[in-house]
Structure formats: C-alpha cells, structure tokens
Scaffold this motif. Structure first.
Motif, PDB file in Angstrom:
ATOM      1  N   ASP A 175     -11.688  -8.934   3.568  1.00  0.00           N
ATOM      2  CA  ASP A 175     -10.334  -8.538   3.945  1.00  0.00           C
ATOM      3  C   ASP A 175      -9.275  -9.334   3.189  1.00  0.00           C
ATOM      4  OD1 ASP A 175     -11.413  -6.736   5.770  1.00  0.00           O
ATOM      5  OD2 ASP A 175     -11.425  -8.208   7.389  1.00  0.00           O
ATOM      6  N   LEU A 176      -9.528  -9.636   1.929  1.00  0.00           N
ATOM      7  CA  LEU A 176      -8.642 -10.502   1.163  1.00  0.00           C
ATOM      8  C   LEU A 176      -7.202  -9.985   1.117  1.00  0.00           C
ATOM      9  CD1 LEU A 176      -8.407 -13.011  -0.660  1.00  0.00           C
ATOM     10  CD2 LEU A 176      -8.903 -11.516  -2.607  1.00  0.00           C
ATOM     11  N   TYR A 177      -6.998  -8.694   0.849  1.00  0.00           N
ATOM     12  CA  TYR A 177      -5.629  -8.174   0.760  1.00  0.00           C
ATOM     13  C   TYR A 177      -5.469  -6.825   1.462  1.00  0.00           C
ATOM     14  CZ  TYR A 177      -7.418  -5.091  -2.939  1.00  0.00           C
ATOM     15  OH  TYR A 177      -8.134  -4.154  -3.640  1.00  0.00           O
ATOM     16  N   GLU A 178      -6.491  -6.419   2.202  1.00  0.00           N
ATOM     17  CA  GLU A 178      -6.425  -5.124   2.876  1.00  0.00           C
ATOM     18  C   GLU A 178      -7.289  -5.151   4.129  1.00  0.00           C
ATOM     19  OE1 GLU A 178      -6.977  -1.418   0.491  1.00  0.00           O
ATOM     20  OE2 GLU A 178      -8.652  -1.097   1.859  1.00  0.00           O
ATOM     21  N   LEU A 179      -6.699  -4.783   5.270  1.00  0.00           N
ATOM     22  CA  LEU A 179      -7.428  -4.679   6.530  1.00  0.00           C
ATOM     23  C   LEU A 179      -7.466  -3.223   6.959  1.00  0.00           C
ATOM     24  CD1 LEU A 179      -5.988  -7.664   8.648  1.00  0.00           C
ATOM     25  CD2 LEU A 179      -8.081  -7.613   7.288  1.00  0.00           C
ATOM     26  N   SER A 180      -8.544  -2.835   7.611  1.00  0.00           N
ATOM     27  CA  SER A 180      -8.686  -1.456   8.086  1.00  0.00           C
ATOM     28  C   SER A 180      -8.619  -1.420   9.610  1.00  0.00           C
ATOM     29  CB  SER A 180     -10.009  -0.863   7.606  1.00  0.00           C
ATOM     30  OG  SER A 180     -10.045  -0.791   6.195  1.00  0.00           O
ATOM     31  N   PHE A 181      -7.972  -0.376  10.124  1.00  0.00           N
ATOM     32  CA  PHE A 181      -7.838  -0.169  11.562  1.00  0.00           C
ATOM     33  C   PHE A 181      -8.148   1.289  11.884  1.00  0.00           C
ATOM     34  CE2 PHE A 181      -5.170  -3.738  10.498  1.00  0.00           C
ATOM     35  CZ  PHE A 181      -5.350  -4.629  11.546  1.00  0.00           C
ATOM     36  N   ALA A 190      -6.809   6.700  10.654  1.00  0.00           N
ATOM     37  CA  ALA A 190      -7.199   5.362  10.221  1.00  0.00           C
ATOM     38  C   ALA A 190      -6.070   4.754   9.401  1.00  0.00           C
ATOM     39  CB  ALA A 190      -8.474   5.435   9.404  1.00  0.00           C
ATOM     40  N   LEU A 191      -6.006   3.431   9.399  1.00  0.00           N
ATOM     41  CA  LEU A 191      -4.953   2.712   8.690  1.00  0.00           C
ATOM     42  C   LEU A 191      -5.553   1.670   7.766  1.00  0.00           C
ATOM     43  CD1 LEU A 191      -1.993   1.619   8.266  1.00  0.00           C
ATOM     44  CD2 LEU A 191      -2.417   0.173  10.282  1.00  0.00           C
ATOM     45  N   ASP A 192      -5.053   1.624   6.531  1.00  0.00           N
ATOM     46  CA  ASP A 192      -5.327   0.519   5.619  1.00  0.00           C
ATOM     47  C   ASP A 192      -4.036  -0.268   5.481  1.00  0.00           C
ATOM     48  OD1 ASP A 192      -8.001   1.014   5.156  1.00  0.00           O
ATOM     49  OD2 ASP A 192      -7.632   2.305   3.429  1.00  0.00           O
ATOM     50  N   LEU A 193      -4.060  -1.499   5.972  1.00  0.00           N
ATOM     51  CA  LEU A 193      -2.887  -2.358   5.947  1.00  0.00           C
ATOM     52  C   LEU A 193      -3.009  -3.304   4.755  1.00  0.00           C
ATOM     53  CD1 LEU A 193      -0.335  -2.994   7.718  1.00  0.00           C
ATOM     54  CD2 LEU A 193      -1.665  -4.902   8.660  1.00  0.00           C
ATOM     55  N   HIS A 194      -2.034  -3.258   3.847  1.00  0.00           N
ATOM     56  CA  HIS A 194      -2.094  -4.009   2.594  1.00  0.00           C
ATOM     57  C   HIS A 194      -1.102  -5.167   2.596  1.00  0.00           C
ATOM     58  CE1 HIS A 194      -4.227  -0.687   0.334  1.00  0.00           C
ATOM     59  NE2 HIS A 194      -3.725  -0.016   1.350  1.00  0.00           N
ATOM     60  N   SER A 195      -1.544  -6.295   2.054  1.00  0.00           N
ATOM     61  CA  SER A 195      -0.613  -7.385   1.741  1.00  0.00           C
ATOM     62  C   SER A 195      -0.288  -7.386   0.247  1.00  0.00           C
ATOM     63  CB  SER A 195      -1.211  -8.735   2.134  1.00  0.00           C
ATOM     64  OG  SER A 195      -2.398  -8.990   1.392  1.00  0.00           O
TER      65      SER A 195
END
Length: 372
Positions: A175-181, A190-195
């Motif tokens: 999950d270095l720069y992207e988390l999934s929900f 579904a969501l891909d949350l990006h930093s």
C-alpha cells in the motif's frame, strides 16, 4: 470516416489487432474531427454488427457506441444480437455509474466535514465532463487523489464509510501510494485512494503544481471536489497507459476527448512532461491519438519529443510483446524482465529504475526476515 485496414497495419505502438478493434475506438468518439469525412453509414453498421466479437475488450466504450448508433440513426438496422448487446451493457453502465456516484457523494460528504480536498481521477473525473450520465464511459472503480498532508486523516475518515481491502495481487510495495476500499453494502463502488499518481520513485511529479493547477469539477459545484488540469490529465493518461503497457484501448477515447473538448496546451503539456520525466509515455500516447483517433495534434511538436532510435525500437518491442502484462493473474519471468526494461525506457532514466529496484529488494528482504 472509418480508417481502412492498410492504415492500421502501419501502427507502431499497438499490439496486433483486427482492424475493427481500432475502428470501434474511432466510432466511439464523442467529439468529431474537423477534417474527417462523413461517416460511412453502411460501414458503421457492419462494424457495430461485429461488436459481439469485441464485447469484453471494448465493454467500457459500449455505451458510447450505443449513443453513436442512435445518433447516426442506424440502431434499428443492426442485428438483434448487436442491438441487445448495446442496450443491455448501456443500461448496466448507467445503473453502475449511478451507484458509483452515490458512493462518491458519501466519500465527499465524509471528507468535507474535515475540509479535506480531493482530486477525481480517470473515469470519476470524466463523468459528466467528457461523457454524459446516459452515455457513460464506464469504469471498474473510483480513483481519488489526496494530498500527502491529509493522507492519514483521509484514510481514517474513509474507513468509517468503506471497508479497507487487501489487493487481489499484493506485491512487495503493498500500500505504498494506493489503498483499496470496498463498499459496506451491495450498492456502491470500489475505491482506489491515491497519495501519488503513480509510484513516486519513477516520475518526478510536483504535488504543489498538481493541486495549484487543479480545477473544480463542474458537476459537483463543490470547491473541495477537483479534477486535474487538462495538461496534467493528459500526462496522467500517458503514465497510466505505460503502467498498463497498453496505449491503444479506451484510454485513447479519453485522451482524444481531453484534447478535443478541454483544449490542453500541447506545448505546455510537453514542458510539464519533461519536468516529470514522462516525455516518452506522452509521446507514445499522442502519436496513437494522432494516428488512430485523428486527434488535432501538431505533428511538429511530436517530432520535437520523438525518442532516439534505440529507445524508439525498445518501445515498439515492449508495447507489442506478449509478456508485457501479467498472465492469468501471475507474473512470469518474461513479464518481470519486460517490466524492468520498461522502467528504464519509459522514464528515460537510469537512476530512478535502479532506486526502485533497490527499494524492491530491500523491502523484499525485510518481509522475508519478518516471516522467519
């Protein structure tokens, strides 16, 4: 006008496909090209009657093709199978896009309580901007970018409305720069949350520039809900195409619409791509836009950023390779080799890929120690 087979035979940065594959991409355009000839209606009918052969690979643009069939007044001239496919997939797409919007509104509401801005990416950004709700370019999930300074708080907030999900193909970087929900119930998306837009070691993306140039999404009328500038959106399309190692799918339709309706300054786009180290993927995307979609791109600007001979040949090999994507959810050695070579070729850097590989090896070593 639908491009003839001989024209597609010369495409350099695409995998070998039936000519109809590319013609369907062109037919899906919402924005027409000024110097295009009138569409050959019988050719369009014949093409749409082949759509069942491409239903899986072109699923995301089927609502656009359905809209085009009605716009050209040829829907009733299609085979019953094609009519059924166009209607069913479009109806499904409209419903799923509504569910996605409901999920997005829940996320926006939760984040806005804490005054956390977000940038919508890809399909979420294009909905009701490049495409309408009745003829969407469908997507699998939501993609949202959050500023690093808000990252931890945003993750905590989203965990109150969605469920954190382990990626189906977890890797060393996890999950270095992207988390999934995933949604908490059956309705949602579904969501891909990006930093970061992509792996932060591969491209030098200026977060401050990205956010300062972002604009408010026109359909949400909320200053915290933003989208990338047209120039940044086009480069993001190129970087994402590189990540998928596919510069000739629905992303060409998206890129064409960005160019045609949002009028990015291509010269400025190139200059930004240079500072990001993303000139090579941008060149490949723009070249395919020009040759496949007939997008309005100054060929002189393209010549300015044409890669050197060896790089050019390597790009062709990588893009056309049978091993440039995972096979049956596995990553064989040939894929890994292509992946590493691609990092050197598409970033135009030696240092960045080496830094990434060092991080990969050190992270792998740490994981193995923890398991022992």
């Amino acid at each position: 006008m639908l491009v003839k087979a001989t024209q597609f035979a010369s495409l350099e940065f695409v995998k070998t496909q039936d000519e109809s594959y590319f013609e369907l991409l062109r037919l899906a355009r919402v924005s027409q090209v000024a110097n295009d000839q009138a569409c050959d209606l019988q050719n369009a009918i014949n093409l749409l009657n082949q759509l069942p052969l491409f239903s899986k690979i072109h699923k995301r643009i089927i609502p656009l093709l359905n809209n085009k069939a009605h716009k050209l007044d040829i829907f009733n001239k299609l085979t019953p199978e094609s009519q059924q496919l166009l209607t069913t997939i479009t109806q499904q797409g409209v419903i799923t896009e509504l569910a996605r919007k409901q999920q997005l509104m829940q996320i926006i509401e939760a984040l806005s309580v804490h005054n956390i801005p977000l940038i919508l990416l890809k399909g979420a950004a294009f909905s009701e901007v490049l495409y309408t709700s009745q003829a969407p370019r469908t997507s699998n999930d939501l993609d949202i970018l959050i500023q690093k300074k808000h990252w931890q708080q945003a993750v905590a907030v989203i965990k109150t409305v969605m469920n954190y999900t382990v990626k189906p193909q977890p890797n060393v970087f996890g999950d270095l720069y992207e988390l999934s929900f995933s949604p908490t119930n059956k309705i949602g998306a579904a969501l891909d949350l990006h930093s970061s837009l992509t792996h932060p070691l591969l491209f030098t993306i200026c977060e401050k520039q990205l956010w300062n140039n972002s604009v408010e999404h026109p359909s949400y009328k909320h200053e915290l809900v933003r989208v990338l500038s047209p120039e940044h959106a086009l480069i993001h399309q190129a970087i994402h195409a590189y990540k998928d190692m596919d510069f000739a799918k629905y992303n060409l339709v998206d890129a064409h619409e960005i160019i045609s309706t949002q009028a990015p300054n291509i010269n400025n786009t190139i200059e930004i791509a240079k500072t990001w180290g993303a000139t090579v993927p941008l060149y490949v995307l723009l070249k395919n836009c020009s040759e496949v979609m007939h997008s309005n791109i100054d060929t002189g600007l393209l010549k300015r950023i044409k890669p050197r001979y060896i790089t050019y040949k390597c790009i062709k090999k990588l893009v056309k390779s049978r091993f440039n994507q995972p096979t049956n959810n596995t990553k064989p050695l040939r894929y890994r080799v292509n992946q590493i070579l691609g990092q050197f070729v598409f970033t135009s850097s030696v240092v960045k890929p080496l830094a990434l590989q060092w991080l990969f090896l050190s992270s792998l070593f740490k994981q193995n120690l923890q398991r022992q």
